[in-house]
Enzyme design. Sequence first.
Site, mmCIF file in Angstrom:
data_model
loop_
_atom_site.group_PDB
_atom_site.id
_atom_site.type_symbol
_atom_site.label_atom_id
_atom_site.label_comp_id
_atom_site.label_asym_id
_atom_site.label_seq_id
_atom_site.Cartn_x
_atom_site.Cartn_y
_atom_site.Cartn_z
ATOM 1 N N SER A 105 0.463 -1.602 0.004
ATOM 2 C CA SER A 105 0.089 0.384 0.081
ATOM 3 C C SER A 105 1.129 1.443 0.406
ATOM 4 O O SER A 105 0.169 2.644 -0.597
ATOM 5 C CB SER A 105 -1.162 -0.282 0.981
ATOM 6 O OG SER A 105 -2.400 -0.204 0.539
ATOM 7 N N LYS A 108 0.149 3.483 -3.115
ATOM 8 C CA LYS A 108 -0.919 4.061 -3.285
ATOM 9 C C LYS A 108 0.094 5.198 -3.315
ATOM 10 O O LYS A 108 -0.887 6.755 -4.159
ATOM 11 C CB LYS A 108 -1.897 3.577 -2.064
ATOM 12 C CG LYS A 108 -2.456 2.654 -2.371
ATOM 13 C CD LYS A 108 -3.630 1.613 -1.971
ATOM 14 C CE LYS A 108 -4.522 0.798 -1.838
ATOM 15 N NZ LYS A 108 -3.483 -0.197 -1.645
ATOM 16 N N TYR A 242 -2.783 -2.407 -11.252
ATOM 17 C CA TYR A 242 -2.861 -2.283 -9.543
ATOM 18 C C TYR A 242 -1.466 -3.240 -9.113
ATOM 19 O O TYR A 242 -0.862 -2.880 -7.839
ATOM 20 C CB TYR A 242 -4.440 -2.488 -9.069
ATOM 21 C CG TYR A 242 -3.868 -2.085 -7.606
ATOM 22 C CD1 TYR A 242 -4.155 -0.924 -7.000
ATOM 23 C CD2 TYR A 242 -5.210 -3.406 -7.037
ATOM 24 C CE1 TYR A 242 -3.957 -1.490 -5.542
ATOM 25 C CE2 TYR A 242 -4.964 -3.325 -5.412
ATOM 26 C CZ TYR A 242 -4.502 -2.337 -4.711
ATOM 27 O OH TYR A 242 -4.624 -2.394 -3.252
ATOM 28 N N TYR A 294 -4.290 2.901 8.005
ATOM 29 C CA TYR A 294 -5.318 1.821 7.996
ATOM 30 C C TYR A 294 -6.450 2.996 8.887
ATOM 31 O O TYR A 294 -6.330 3.973 9.178
ATOM 32 C CB TYR A 294 -5.330 0.890 8.474
ATOM 33 C CG TYR A 294 -3.881 0.283 7.241
ATOM 34 C CD1 TYR A 294 -4.181 0.209 5.700
ATOM 35 C CD2 TYR A 294 -2.278 -0.671 7.323
ATOM 36 C CE1 TYR A 294 -3.727 -0.494 4.733
ATOM 37 C CE2 TYR A 294 -1.766 -0.784 7.063
ATOM 38 C CZ TYR A 294 -2.504 -0.970 4.928
ATOM 39 O OH TYR A 294 -1.022 -1.615 4.160
ATOM 40 N N VAL A 312 1.430 -3.950 3.762
ATOM 41 C CA VAL A 312 1.287 -4.937 4.923
ATOM 42 C C VAL A 312 2.855 -5.654 4.545
ATOM 43 O O VAL A 312 2.714 -7.058 5.145
ATOM 44 C CB VAL A 312 -0.108 -5.850 3.903
ATOM 45 C CG1 VAL A 312 -1.373 -5.227 4.620
ATOM 46 C CG2 VAL A 312 0.100 -6.344 2.770
HETATM 47 N N1 GLU Z 1 -2.025 -5.460 -2.639
HETATM 48 C C1 GLU Z 1 -2.652 -5.674 -1.433
HETATM 49 C C2 GLU Z 1 -4.348 -5.407 -1.605
HETATM 50 O O1 GLU Z 1 -4.959 -4.994 -2.238
HETATM 51 C C3 GLU Z 1 -2.516 -3.924 -0.473
HETATM 52 C C4 GLU Z 1 -2.673 -4.209 1.064
HETATM 53 C C5 GLU Z 1 -1.429 -3.209 1.743
HETATM 54 O O2 GLU Z 1 -0.484 -2.529 1.598
HETATM 55 O O3 GLU Z 1 -2.598 -3.035 2.242
HETATM 56 O O4 GLU Z 1 -4.806 -6.421 -0.578
#
Ligand code: GLU
Length: 487
Positions: A105, A108, A242, A294, A312
Amino acid sequence: MKYLHTALQSGDTIDRDCFKKCVCENIVLVGRALKNKFVIPEWQFFCSVIKDLYTSAKSNSGGKVANYIPQLSRFSPDLWGVAVCSIDGQRYMIGDTNVPFCLQSCSKALTYAVGTTEMGSEYVHKYIGQEPSGRSFNELSLDHNKKPHNPMINAGGILMASMMKPNLSPADRFDYIMKYLQRLAGGEFVGFSNATSDSDNFRYLSERDTADRNFALAYYMRENNCFPPGAAAALQETLEHYFQLCSIEVTCESGSVMAATLANGGICPTTGERVLDPDAVRNTLSLMHSCGMYDYSGHFAFKVGLPAKSGVSGAILLVVPNVCGIMVWSPALDNLGNSCRGVQFCTELVDKFNFHNYDNLLHQTSQKLDPRRRRSDVKGREVVNLLFSAANGDVTAIRRYAVQGMNMSQADYDGRTALHLGAAEGHLDVVMFLIERCNVNPWPRDRWGFTPLDDAKRFDHKDVADYLESKITDKAHFKGDGGPEKT
Ligand code: GLU
């Protein structure tokens, strides 16, 4: 630097040509070093504190490595690295800072920064909101405008991925973002691995195989007309893109340069290249601050007060705006999905240094250090402020310093204290406040052997002299002072 390295290996001197090459490669860094103008002037001291914080978090054995993406579950929970890069390119690394891990994430925040640099914030936010969702990062929900809540959760990340160069072929789209990220990292390690070449490295496919929720999110968004024109038809491609973004690998070292580029308004500190638009960086940091951790985002903003993005894989990309970027990584996660050691490190960092967004930078408090200033400057400024306030009879300022925890007995180079100055200028209220409320020693001697009582007498301040003399009888109250007689 590689020239310098080679030269030093072959002997202990470098020739003129080699020196020139070294300087040219690092001209910004060398220039600032020679002018003594680094944003963190006492770098060695700063690093020693970072090392202590690293060691303290290392003993935290809480949390579990994420297991919903098979590849992540293979990492040892013992891995732990911290890398710092200042906006002037000062570097420090400790622990497992060379091991590649995927951004997950954290990508992002970077994709959003690149996307808003390229397309502008107005366009991006036609499709994605700016509110914390208050829900889990992959929850199947949209805001009241039927947009993803923000670009830091999965729905927003997928939508952002759909906007990035949709007209290019999938390989070119991916190349495009990789090149951007490499520039953000000043050319340092940015990698990617999938199953095709190496059976042990298949993060991307590993991720794709466990991606039902993200497919569900994408279909849900398509049902609600969330995608920009053209992107809805290419759902599969968008998701592939993605997953690839999440599977991009960095190390703590290269990630810290990326974070430092964000800290530096979009200019990479190690290359001097402007990579991101400053407004895009500001928007990215705002959203990282409110939505980057989060379901812990509100708590983190309250406690740490710095923009950060967690993934994560156990990474936290932490930005101290206008100071430095930090990448911390340890795979064991708490039950909200943040690295246990990472969160501990960030919290203790802000306990030690005044990096919290709402720490007061104007009035130094004794509890927190300001690494932007030399400790000797801070001390000098503090003494000068205190002594001038005493000389001016400014009891309000003196009360404020006392409340801030300042040492009210401290003396300048000549051994002059606030009490000397207050007495010499005849400010009885200052003298009384210092003795009665701050409990300072009434008999400090300056370098010429004078006490505050001597000063009050010399300058004919009878009321102050009488008051100080009355304290002779209370002398037993004050420990370790020499009393009014010269010793
Ligand atoms: N690739 C992970 C998902 O989409 C990202 C999770 C994360 O790091 O929040 O589930």
